[in-house]
Enzyme design. Structure first.
Site, short mmCIF file in Angstrom:
data_model
loop_
_atom_site.label_atom_id
_atom_site.label_comp_id
_atom_site.label_asym_id
_atom_site.label_seq_id
_atom_site.Cartn_x
_atom_site.Cartn_y
_atom_site.Cartn_z
N LYS A 15 0.84 -1.20 0.00
CA LYS A 15 0.00 0.00 0.00
C LYS A 15 0.88 1.26 0.00
O LYS A 15 2.07 1.19 0.27
CB LYS A 15 -0.91 0.00 1.22
CG LYS A 15 -0.18 0.02 2.56
CD LYS A 15 -1.15 -0.06 3.72
CE LYS A 15 -0.39 -0.03 5.05
NZ LYS A 15 -1.31 -0.06 6.21
N ARG A 69 -9.93 0.40 15.08
CA ARG A 69 -9.88 0.99 13.76
C ARG A 69 -10.96 0.26 12.96
O ARG A 69 -12.09 0.18 13.41
CB ARG A 69 -8.47 0.83 13.16
CG ARG A 69 -8.17 1.79 12.03
CD ARG A 69 -6.69 1.81 11.69
NE ARG A 69 -6.16 0.52 11.29
CZ ARG A 69 -4.90 0.33 10.88
NH1 ARG A 69 -4.06 1.34 10.84
NH2 ARG A 69 -4.49 -0.87 10.54
N MET A 74 12.29 24.52 0.36
CA MET A 74 11.35 23.69 -0.39
C MET A 74 12.07 22.77 -1.38
O MET A 74 11.75 21.58 -1.47
CB MET A 74 10.34 24.56 -1.13
CG MET A 74 9.36 23.74 -1.98
SD MET A 74 8.13 24.72 -2.86
CE MET A 74 7.03 25.13 -1.51
N TYR A 107 16.41 30.24 5.50
CA TYR A 107 15.30 31.06 5.96
C TYR A 107 15.39 31.32 7.47
O TYR A 107 15.90 30.49 8.24
CB TYR A 107 13.97 30.38 5.64
CG TYR A 107 13.60 30.44 4.18
CD1 TYR A 107 13.34 31.65 3.54
CD2 TYR A 107 13.51 29.27 3.43
CE1 TYR A 107 13.01 31.69 2.19
CE2 TYR A 107 13.16 29.30 2.09
CZ TYR A 107 12.91 30.51 1.47
OH TYR A 107 12.58 30.56 0.15
#
Length: 816
Positions: free
Chosen positions: A486, A582, A759, A710
């Protein structure tokens, strides 16, 4: 291998039922039933495998025309078939290899060591094949079986053998030496690989140099002080290094972007060479290649000419998705008949449905050009390649001998091909790229690749196979495995991993959602697939594609009953909630569930399962036991009412090694396939399957007062240099990795990320590395820095890191 069957029976000490063929034949020894080309000349050896035993394929091979088999078990004999019964099939192959090797009076170079064996073998072969016809191991066939099969490839036209030998424990090298019979040896180095198989480092060294017992001499790196100290009194050992006390002295010149100038003083003669690489690992691999080439009589000019064809070899096939819905297999780093056959076999296993295209170049060995071309044509026909793109001058000659339905395109150079690549209009194809090193066909691979981002996630398929074997060691032979693929196989690439797992013979694949399963079916995956969250799925569509639904609630079950045909059997799996809270049926739902199943018996319950909340930790042992007990009680209640016994499973990756008594009929293996597990007892046995890497885009000097990234988040402690990398948080490298000073790796040296990850980029401190350059490879995690380390630093789990690697990062699948 030219022997009579009587001779073969004597060589391998075999008993036999009958032998009708008494003359000498050029027999082909085969161990893979899928790739029999000449059945009347084939001796099939029924080896035991991880997933199958060769004996089970004998009936089909007899129908195909194979008449001779080597076996080590009693089986029913058929008329007109020869069975050679031995104690052990592997030993029989090795005895045949020794007998075959004894027929050749040619020099052989034997290579061993902890690292670099395959690189040295390939580089040395590339250099000396200018003067000699060379027989060598395909790829890294250096095991007990691999060496035997390699030696059996010796032909009358071969003038030299170059074979590598790998060992992992004591008493393995003697047999390899008998098969190779080297006259010159190379010890590449002695690292910590396979340390667990030896009492200590001295014991490992002693076993390694058993390969050189009958050699005139062998070379080793004298720069390794420990190695030099332990070998300097060995009369067969010849050292090379920078100091005066070595047999061959190396003087290194200045390195630049084009490589390195090196002077070698060998046998009282001085030679100057320009090496195309300057890193220490490549130098360590180059020097013994040069020394052996000189010993074989090659001139300095000839050796230097051979360097022009060398690149940093990737001794593995690469698989990845290409443009226009194509699948790519890149094996463009060497070209000979043995490696060609392996490439065709890999392509055949990779995909059975797409039309096949072959990119192929001239063979580097012009002495056997006609034989090579004839064999190539046979392989093209057998493996049904319908389009051939040839590069070079001599390869054109095969065009007249191909089937009339096979299209042939010819280009003189790779540059001409690249300029005309768009005109070929290649789409919806399986593409095999195979060529001689000098043509650099990897450029075609890059051009046809779906993504050209500088960052790559490399997935080693052989490591996945190894890890599955490790987990199987905790299981009963009858216990089956559901491989969970998955979330694009945990970010690895769903189809490629699924295809490989199907080839390995896993019982079933599991995905999360319907579209994942249908994608695999559309790609040609045939094995059973279960959709674990089929709550909103189109059940009729799942059934049409032969995909199993997981049923976990009564409303979902009722909806399925309304949607599907009642005249066809539909495979389902029942999920129980035993404490995870779940998906799953509660115990209070079971009476109604059973009644619905009894009323709708076209619903075939394949398995009943549950999910453990804390199976990977001993802290939750009592709760895990409670869940297991609840599950087994519920299973009994359901199966008793159904009057048949569906399969039962509850263990996931983390539970297999900790709770093997709970394995039941099936286990589900997911993240563990990639070498990730919390159990410290199993971690040393696993191999990491992932390697995330990128490249340096720019290098610049900065002062200690400069702010980096940054929010002014980074700063060096002193004046130095930083490198900008082509990877950022949009690629899956967490932004906090820089703030927390996570360390990446360049050439085995740790480098801190400085400041917040951006990024698309990040910055690292390279002040302490002298020869770093733009374009150098940088490992984010893999061989040197583990994914667990990145997870710990950034406060995440490995699942999260892997699944977060974005689609723009190229996935490259490698196979040894």
């Amino acid at each position: 291998m030219n022997f009579s069957l009587i001779q073969i029976s004597q060589i391998i000490h075999a008993s036999y039922n009958s032998i009708s063929q008494t003359t000498n034949i050029n027999w082909r020894l085969e161990i893979d039933s899928r790739h029999i080309h000449y059945p009347e000349q084939t001796i099939f050896v029924a080896l035991p495998g991880t997933h199958h035993h060769g004996i089970q394929f004998i009936p089909d091979l007899i129908k195909k025309g194979v008449k001779v088999f080597i076996i080590d078990q009693d089986i029913p004999y058929e008329d007109n078939v020869t069975y050679l019964k031995v104690d052990k099939c592997l030993t029989a192959i090795q005895e045949l290899a020794i007998a075959h090797r004894n027929k050749f009076i040619i020099p052989c170079i034997g290579i061993t060591g902890s690292n670099g064996k395959t690189i040295i073998k390939e580089w040395l072969s590339q250099i000396v094949q200018q003067n000699y016809s060379v027989c060598k191991n395909p790829k890294s066939y250096n095991s007990q079986l691999g060496v035997a099969l390699s030696v059996l490839q010796l032909l009358d036209n071969h003038e030299i053998g170059i074979f590598e030998a790998g060992i992992s424990q004591m008493n393995e090298m003697n047999q390899l030496r008998e098969m190779i019979q080297p006259s010159i040896g190379i010890l590449s180095n002695l690292g910590d690989a396979h340390d667990s198989g030896f009492e200590d480092r001295k014991a490992k060294l002693k076993e390694k140099i058993e390969l050189f017992k009958n050699c005139k001499y062998f070379y080793y790196p004298g720069n390794d002080n420990w190695l030099h100290e332990n070998l300097k009194h060995d009369t067969n050992a010849r050292s090379w290094g920078v100091s005066e006390n070595n047999n061959s002295k190396i003087i290194l010149g200045n390195a630049n972007s084009n490589g390195l100038v090196v002077k070698i003083i060998h046998n009282q003669n001085s030679y100057d060479f320009h090496l195309p690489f300057s890193d220490s690992a490549s130098i360590e691999n180059f020097i013994p290649c040069i020394l052996c080439s000189l010993d074989l009589g090659l001139s300095q000019e000839s050796i230097q000419s051979g360097f022009s064809q060398l690149q940093s070899f990737r001794m593995r096939l690469e698989h990845k998705e290409g443009i226009n819905n194509c699948l790519l297999i890149n094996d463009s780093y060497s070209l000979d008949i043995n490696s060609l056959l392996i490439s065709f076999q890999q392509a055949d296993q990779y995909n059975k449905t797409l039309e096949r295209v072959l990119f192929i170049t001239d063979f580097p060995d012009s002495k056997n050009e006609n034989e090579n071309h004839n064999r190539l044509i046979q392989l093209i026909n057998k493996y049904k390649f319908t389009r051939i793109i040839g590069v070079g001058s001599s390869i054109r000659s095969i065009s007249t001998q191909l089937d009339r339905n096979t299209k042939f395109h010819s280009y003189s150079t790779t540059e001409e091909l690249l300029n005309n690549l768009d005109q070929l209009q290649i789409k919806n194809n399986l593409i095999l790229i195979k060529g001689a090193r000098i043509f650099r066909l990897e450029r075609v691979f890059e051009e046809l690749s779906l993504s050209n981002h500088e960052s790559i996630l490399e997935i080693n398929l052989k490591s996945i196979a190894h890890n599955i074997s490790v987990y199987k060691s905790f299981l009963n032979p009858s216990t089956q495995i559901i491989a969970v693929v998955k979330a694009s196989a945990y970010g690895s690439g769903q189809y490629e991993v699924a295809r490989y797992l199907e080839h390995l013979g896993v019982h079933m694949l599991a995905v999360a959602y319907q579209d994942e399963a249908i994608h695999l079916r559309n790609k040609g995956i045939q094995c059973p697939i279960m959709v674990m969250n089929s709550g909103l799925s189109d059940f009729e569509k799942l059934s049409e594609n032969n995909i199993d639904s997981v049923i976990f609630s009564l409303p979902q079950l009722q909806r399925m009953i309304q949607e599907v045909s009642h005249n066809t059997e539909h495979r389902i799996h029942i999920k129980l909630d035993t404490g995870m809270n779940r998906l799953g049926f509660k115990s209070s739902d079971l009476v109604e569930l059973i009644q619905v199943l009894l009323d709708n018996q076209y619903l075939k319950v394949i398995s009943i399962f549950s999910h453990l909340s804390g199976s990977d930790s001993s802290d939750y042992f009592d709760f895990t036991q409670q869940q297991y007990s609840s599950f087994t009680e519920a299973y009994k209640q359901i199966s008793k009412s159904l009057l048949y016994d569906p399969k039962a499973h509850i263990l996931n990756s983390g539970g297999i090694s900790i709770h093997p008594t709970m394995q039941l009929d099936i286990v589900r293996l997911g993240i563990g396939m990639y070498g990730i597990d919390n159990n410290p007892k199993i971690i040393p046995q696993l191999e990491k399957a992932h390697r995330l890497k990128t490249k340096i885009t720019q290098i610049k000097k900065v002062s200690s007062s400069d702010k980096i990234s940054y929010s002014l988040s980074g700063q060096l402690n002193s004046d130095g240099r930083i490198a900008v990398l082509s990877i950022g948080y949009a690629d899956g490298l967490p932004r906090s990795a820089g703030i927390k000073n996570y360390q990446v790796n360049i050439k085995g040296i740790k480098c801190k990320i400085i400041g917040a990850v951006c990024m698309d980029m990040c910055m690292i401190d390279v002040s302490h590395i002298q020869d770093v350059q733009v374009g150098d490879e940088v490992e984010i995690f893999g061989l040197h820095s583990s994914i667990e380390e990145l997870s710990h630093v950034t406060g995440r789990i490995p699942y999260e890191i892997l699944c977060g690697i974005s689609a723009r990062v190229k996935r490259v699948f490698v196979e040894e």
